[in-house]
Design a protein around this motif. Sequence first.
Motif, PDB file in Angstrom:
ATOM      1  N   ALA A  93       0.847  -1.203   0.000  1.00 22.09           N
ATOM      2  CA  ALA A  93       0.000   0.000   0.000  1.00 22.09           C
ATOM      3  C   ALA A  93       0.884   1.256   0.000  1.00 22.09           C
ATOM      4  N   ASP A  94       0.779   2.077   1.050  1.00 24.36           N
ATOM      5  CA  ASP A  94       1.531   3.323   1.102  1.00 24.36           C
ATOM      6  C   ASP A  94       2.770   3.214   1.975  1.00 24.36           C
ATOM      7  N   LEU A  95       3.251   2.005   2.215  1.00 21.08           N
ATOM      8  CA  LEU A  95       4.385   1.796   3.114  1.00 21.08           C
ATOM      9  C   LEU A  95       5.507   1.056   2.400  1.00 21.08           C
ATOM     10  N   ALA A  96       6.702   1.648   2.406  1.00 17.05           N
ATOM     11  CA  ALA A  96       7.887   1.006   1.832  1.00 17.05           C
ATOM     12  C   ALA A  96       8.995   1.054   2.872  1.00 17.05           C
ATOM     13  N   VAL A  97       9.617  -0.111   3.122  1.00 20.10           N
ATOM     14  CA  VAL A  97      10.569  -0.247   4.219  1.00 20.10           C
ATOM     15  C   VAL A  97      11.788  -1.030   3.755  1.00 20.10           C
ATOM     16  N   SER A  98      12.967  -0.610   4.203  1.00 19.95           N
ATOM     17  CA  SER A  98      14.158  -1.446   4.108  1.00 19.95           C
ATOM     18  C   SER A  98      14.748  -1.579   5.506  1.00 19.95           C
ATOM     19  N   VAL A  99      15.434  -2.707   5.742  1.00 22.65           N
ATOM     20  CA  VAL A  99      15.977  -3.021   7.062  1.00 22.65           C
ATOM     21  C   VAL A  99      17.459  -3.325   6.921  1.00 22.65           C
ATOM     22  N   TRP A 100      18.239  -2.877   7.910  1.00 27.99           N
ATOM     23  CA  TRP A 100      19.694  -2.985   7.867  1.00 27.99           C
ATOM     24  C   TRP A 100      20.223  -3.465   9.213  1.00 27.99           C
ATOM     25  N   LEU A 101      21.370  -4.143   9.177  1.00 27.64           N
ATOM     26  CA  LEU A 101      22.030  -4.461  10.430  1.00 27.64           C
ATOM     27  C   LEU A 101      22.402  -3.164  11.142  1.00 27.64           C
ATOM     28  N   TRP A 102      22.233  -3.140  12.443  1.00 28.36           N
ATOM     29  CA  TRP A 102      22.581  -1.957  13.223  1.00 28.36           C
ATOM     30  C   TRP A 102      24.097  -1.839  13.341  1.00 28.36           C
ATOM     31  N   THR A 103      24.633  -0.642  13.157  1.00 29.63           N
ATOM     32  CA  THR A 103      26.065  -0.384  13.283  1.00 29.63           C
ATOM     33  C   THR A 103      26.313   0.458  14.532  1.00 29.63           C
ATOM     34  N   ASP A 104      27.093  -0.067  15.464  1.00 28.99           N
ATOM     35  CA  ASP A 104      27.401   0.671  16.688  1.00 28.99           C
ATOM     36  C   ASP A 104      28.512   1.672  16.408  1.00 28.99           C
ATOM     37  N   ALA A 105      28.129   2.769  15.802  1.00 27.83           N
ATOM     38  CA  ALA A 105      29.070   3.827  15.436  1.00 27.83           C
ATOM     39  C   ALA A 105      28.266   5.108  15.257  1.00 27.83           C
ATOM     40  N   THR A 106      28.959   6.232  15.217  1.00 29.95           N
ATOM     41  CA  THR A 106      28.283   7.524  15.124  1.00 29.95           C
ATOM     42  C   THR A 106      28.979   8.421  14.104  1.00 29.95           C
ATOM     43  N   SER A 107      28.259   9.436  13.652  1.00 31.73           N
ATOM     44  CA  SER A 107      28.851  10.462  12.802  1.00 31.73           C
ATOM     45  C   SER A 107      29.594  11.458  13.694  1.00 31.73           C
ATOM     46  N   PRO A 108      30.861  11.732  13.432  1.00 32.37           N
ATOM     47  CA  PRO A 108      31.609  12.641  14.300  1.00 32.37           C
ATOM     48  C   PRO A 108      31.128  14.078  14.153  1.00 32.37           C
ATOM     49  N   ALA A 109      31.196  14.822  15.262  1.00 27.35           N
ATOM     50  CA  ALA A 109      30.836  16.237  15.207  1.00 27.35           C
ATOM     51  C   ALA A 109      31.810  16.997  14.324  1.00 27.35           C
ATOM     52  N   VAL A 110      33.089  16.692  14.446  1.00 25.72           N
ATOM     53  CA  VAL A 110      34.139  17.212  13.566  1.00 25.72           C
ATOM     54  C   VAL A 110      35.104  16.063  13.305  1.00 25.72           C
ATOM     55  N   LEU A 111      35.869  16.180  12.242  1.00 17.31           N
ATOM     56  CA  LEU A 111      36.866  15.166  11.908  1.00 17.31           C
ATOM     57  C   LEU A 111      38.215  15.508  12.532  1.00 17.31           C
ATOM     58  N   ASN A 112      38.977  14.480  12.901  1.00 14.51           N
ATOM     59  CA  ASN A 112      40.390  14.679  13.212  1.00 14.51           C
ATOM     60  C   ASN A 112      41.225  14.133  12.064  1.00 14.51           C
ATOM     61  N   VAL A 113      42.535  14.254  12.154  1.00 15.61           N
ATOM     62  CA  VAL A 113      43.405  13.859  11.042  1.00 15.61           C
ATOM     63  C   VAL A 113      43.257  12.379  10.730  1.00 15.61           C
ATOM     64  N   ARG A 114      43.222  11.544  11.757  1.00 19.94           N
ATOM     65  CA  ARG A 114      43.140  10.093  11.522  1.00 19.94           C
ATOM     66  C   ARG A 114      41.805   9.711  10.883  1.00 19.94           C
ATOM     67  N   GLN A 115      40.732  10.326  11.342  1.00 24.03           N
ATOM     68  CA  GLN A 115      39.427  10.049  10.734  1.00 24.03           C
ATOM     69  C   GLN A 115      39.381  10.526   9.288  1.00 24.03           C
ATOM     70  N   ALA A 116      39.920  11.705   9.037  1.00 21.82           N
ATOM     71  CA  ALA A 116      39.927  12.244   7.675  1.00 21.82           C
ATOM     72  C   ALA A 116      40.713  11.335   6.737  1.00 21.82           C
ATOM     73  N   ALA A 117      41.867  10.846   7.204  1.00 22.85           N
ATOM     74  CA  ALA A 117      42.673   9.955   6.371  1.00 22.85           C
ATOM     75  C   ALA A 117      41.928   8.649   6.100  1.00 22.85           C
ATOM     76  N   ALA A 118      41.256   8.105   7.117  1.00 21.18           N
ATOM     77  CA  ALA A 118      40.482   6.873   6.925  1.00 21.18           C
ATOM     78  C   ALA A 118      39.382   7.088   5.898  1.00 21.18           C
ATOM     79  N   LEU A 119      38.716   8.237   5.966  1.00 16.55           N
ATOM     80  CA  LEU A 119      37.652   8.533   5.017  1.00 16.55           C
ATOM     81  C   LEU A 119      38.215   8.728   3.617  1.00 16.55           C
ATOM     82  N   GLY A 120      39.369   9.372   3.503  1.00 16.59           N
ATOM     83  CA  GLY A 120      39.995   9.545   2.202  1.00 16.59           C
ATOM     84  C   GLY A 120      40.339   8.214   1.552  1.00 16.59           C
ATOM     85  N   ARG A 121      40.904   7.295   2.338  1.00 13.76           N
ATOM     86  CA  ARG A 121      41.244   5.974   1.793  1.00 13.76           C
ATOM     87  C   ARG A 121      39.994   5.224   1.345  1.00 13.76           C
TER      88      ARG A 121
END
Length: 357
Positions: A93-121
């Motif tokens: 009907a009017d309902l569409a759903v997808s389901v995902w495994l839960w990830t125990d992680a968060t979006s950082p408020a700001v990036l540090n150098v190590r996080q930025a490098a990990a994201l770049g890679r």
Amino acid sequence: MTFTLNPRIRAVLEAAYGLRVGRIRRVWAGTQTDNLRAELADDTSRFVKIYRTGGDLTYERQILDATMYLAQAGVPTTRLVRTTSGERMHVEADLAVSVWLWTDATSPAVLNVRQAAALGRATAGLHHVLDGLAAQRLPVSAERCRTTLPAQAQARCEHLLDLISARVFTDRTDHANIARLRQRITDLDHVGRLQDGLAPLRLRPAHGDLVTPNTLFAGDQLAAIIDLRLQHADRGRELGRMAFDPHTVAHRDDWQQISLAAVAAYLEAGGPATGDEVRNCARLALLHALLSTYGVEERYLAPRPARIQKSLDRYWADRHLFTRRLLQHLPQVEQQLTGLAAGMHSHGRAAITGAVR
């Protein structure tokens, strides 16, 4: 604007996915879907997306297929859970759903150098894998930051100023937004010069919205790149938006080191950006921000639920500081990017690595 949980969600999760559901909570993040956390009887959780798009869900199914493709290729992303009948998405009907495994992680408020490098890679790997989708029929980004006239953006800012002025009651946020919008109108004088300095556009498959809120970190380790909006787009702009995060630029004195670490790690990992895309990436991120009123526009034209709008208000405020800082330091930043691009071609990976040590 409020959110009301569809009473059929619990029944869908139990019948279509075979889940024993305990508590269901709203996840106050995301603007394209309504998101939930379903806590299960076995003490695990699932992430649930409720799609707002009515009718044709072809593109959303394409996104699900592409996300599974990325995961199979080793790109860090979240894992889709199929229905008991093997479907990627449950639709009724009017309902569409997808389901995902839960990830125990968060979006950082700001990036540090190590996080930025990990994201770049990870972005380098993402772009290589997405090259395998080059022949697919995908939406094409209009890349409006290359073509939008300053007068068009100025008209939007002036309209928002009129809306604020017409309010019977205003608060500190409104008064701060008046100052930011007036400054933005002044800063739009730079747009023509910035656009004139761009290399020709090249469209390739891209994530489509690769920004820090669409990443999940566990400490300094990247757990997942999420919310794929697959399209043919300018990878130079995508690289710039990934590396030059508005929150980080607004709040970290070492933002240049952090942003350049992301680009350097991308290149060291063999990211397939061209030299022009590397050199132009900060400029493209700046143009994208200068010509956008995302966040403040929602506040006055289409308010979101209070907790989401608060996040959008913060994003708009930080993006204002981002544009001011990047405008001031763009020559220095582009000099550093030119050096990274040159190292990519003439000196190899060692030169790129050394540039951010």
